[in-house]
Write an enzyme that holds these catalytic residues in place. Structure first.
Site, short mmCIF file in Angstrom:
data_model
loop_
_atom_site.label_atom_id
_atom_site.label_comp_id
_atom_site.label_asym_id
_atom_site.label_seq_id
_atom_site.Cartn_x
_atom_site.Cartn_y
_atom_site.Cartn_z
N HIS A 85 4.02 1.68 -8.36
CA HIS A 85 3.07 0.57 -8.22
C HIS A 85 2.07 0.57 -9.37
O HIS A 85 1.72 -0.48 -9.90
CB HIS A 85 2.26 0.69 -6.91
CG HIS A 85 3.08 0.63 -5.66
ND1 HIS A 85 3.35 1.72 -4.88
CD2 HIS A 85 3.68 -0.43 -5.04
CE1 HIS A 85 4.07 1.36 -3.84
NE2 HIS A 85 4.30 0.07 -3.91
N ARG A 91 8.75 4.97 0.93
CA ARG A 91 9.52 5.59 2.03
C ARG A 91 10.02 6.99 1.67
O ARG A 91 10.50 7.70 2.55
CB ARG A 91 10.66 4.67 2.47
CG ARG A 91 10.14 3.43 3.20
CD ARG A 91 11.24 2.61 3.85
NE ARG A 91 10.70 1.59 4.73
CZ ARG A 91 10.52 0.31 4.41
NH1 ARG A 91 10.82 -0.12 3.20
NH2 ARG A 91 10.02 -0.55 5.29
N LYS A 126 12.86 -2.07 -8.75
CA LYS A 126 13.34 -1.21 -7.66
C LYS A 126 13.83 -2.07 -6.49
O LYS A 126 14.85 -1.80 -5.88
CB LYS A 126 12.19 -0.28 -7.24
CG LYS A 126 12.30 0.34 -5.88
CD LYS A 126 13.26 1.49 -5.91
CE LYS A 126 13.29 2.29 -4.62
NZ LYS A 126 13.03 1.56 -3.40
N GLN A 161 14.76 -8.62 -4.18
CA GLN A 161 13.47 -9.28 -3.92
C GLN A 161 12.98 -10.00 -5.18
O GLN A 161 12.51 -11.14 -5.12
CB GLN A 161 12.45 -8.23 -3.46
CG GLN A 161 11.02 -8.73 -3.39
CD GLN A 161 10.09 -7.72 -2.74
OE1 GLN A 161 10.03 -7.63 -1.53
NE2 GLN A 161 9.36 -6.97 -3.55
N GLY A 177 0.81 -1.21 0.00
CA GLY A 177 0.00 0.00 0.00
C GLY A 177 0.84 1.26 0.00
O GLY A 177 2.03 1.23 -0.32
O1 PAF Z 1 7.69 -5.12 -2.21
C1 PAF Z 1 6.81 -5.10 -1.33
O2 PAF Z 1 6.02 -4.17 -1.23
C2 PAF Z 1 6.72 -6.27 -0.35
O3 PAF Z 1 7.96 -6.76 -0.02
C3 PAF Z 1 5.78 -7.39 -0.84
C4 PAF Z 1 6.30 -8.04 -2.11
C5 PAF Z 1 4.39 -6.82 -1.10
C6 PAF Z 1 5.66 -8.47 0.24
O4 PAF Z 1 5.14 -7.96 1.43
#
Ligand code: PAF
Length: 278
Positions: free
Chosen positions: A33, A188, A150, A154, A27
């Protein structure tokens, strides 16, 4: 667009919809996003597919000293933005829905990928990420999921999880959205003062400089990285790392292979990450 809070209601809404493109988020959405949502929409366009976004601030990926409690929760505004971007369903569970009891079963990604860089400075972070993403994948059962570059590491960690667990999900990478001046968009960034937002441009500039020196033929990588760390320190940052790595596994940079320069550093109280492929 539907906003759904429970697993049962989501499963009912998704029943009979074979193609789902999924964008997990925490969020407090920004253009970065929304570009992932548009990419997800394009991925299932023509197949009558649905775009599902999740909004869930995942306690498991925050260390006790981090900003879990203060992380902005802005569901009403997020839902408006998602609808305008073409999202079909928002899954916004509360904590009791996703973790009705303490989450004892967790996904532990391999140390060589997950305990370096972000994982070195945020121990357990990728266990939290993989656990919630695996759970969300099980609930949403998407055919495609879009993750932003970004959060480069991950993206790598999730790709590897999907590959090793043979999950039938295609992972698409979304390009990083930046301000006109080059600051990578991040939830952030909202913590930064107006002056810090100007200073924050130094992170992408320093990454570009590191990449440019390598591309110009300089090969003393420890010296290049030390210079980059010092440039950030001289400007008052507290860098965790700034480094050049091989793109596909984030191992040591090797000449001739596609590389990525990655950095994490604190500016005031705000920790920012960024990267540049080179
Ligand atoms: O990148 C993010 O916002 C978070 O790490 C995710 C992938 C939603 C998992 O909580």
């Amino acid at each position: 667009m539907q906003v759904i809070h429970t697993i049962d209601a989501l499963r009912a809404a998704l029943a009979g919809q074979p193609e789902r493109a999924f964008v997990p988020t925490m969020g407090n959405l920004h253009e970065g996003h929304l570009s992932l949502i548009r990419q997800a929409k394009a991925a299932v366009a023509g197949q009558g597919g649905l775009v599902v976004a999740s909004i869930f601030v995942n306690r498991l990926q925050f260390a006790p000293h981090e900003d879990f409690d203060t992380y902005p929760r802005t569901l009403a505004r997020d839902a408006e933005l998602l609808e305008a971007a073409g999202c079909d369903i928002v899954f916004a569970p509360d904590e009791k829905t996703l973790y009705p009891e303490p989450q004892g079963y967790k996904v532990h990604p391999p140390a060589e990928l997950a305990d370096i860089l972000e994982g070195q400075f945020r121990p357990g972070f990728f266990i939290g990420v993989c656990t919630v993403v695996a759970k969300l994948f099980n609930i949403v059962q998407p055919s495609v999921a879009v993750f932003g570059k970004k959060d480069y590491q991950q993206l790598m960690v999730i790709r590897r999880m999907v590959q090793q667990m043979a999950l039938p999900i295609r992972i698409e990478a979304g390009e990083t959205s930046r301000s006109d001046q080059g600051l990578a968009l991040s939830s952030r960034n909202g913590y930064l003062s107006a002056m810090e937002k100007e200073q924050a441009l130094l992170l992408s500039c320093t990454l570009k400089n590191l990449a440019a020196r390598w591309q110009a033929g300089e090969r003393d990588l420890p010296a290049l990285e030390a210079d980059a760390m010092q440039a950030l320190r001289d400007a008052g940052w507290q860098p965790d790392y700034i480094t050049l790595r091989r793109r596909h596994d984030l191992g040591a940079a090797v000449e001739g292979e596609p590389l990525v320069a990655l950095a994490a550093a604190k500016l005031g109280k705000t920790r920012l990450i960024d990267n540049i492929e080179c």
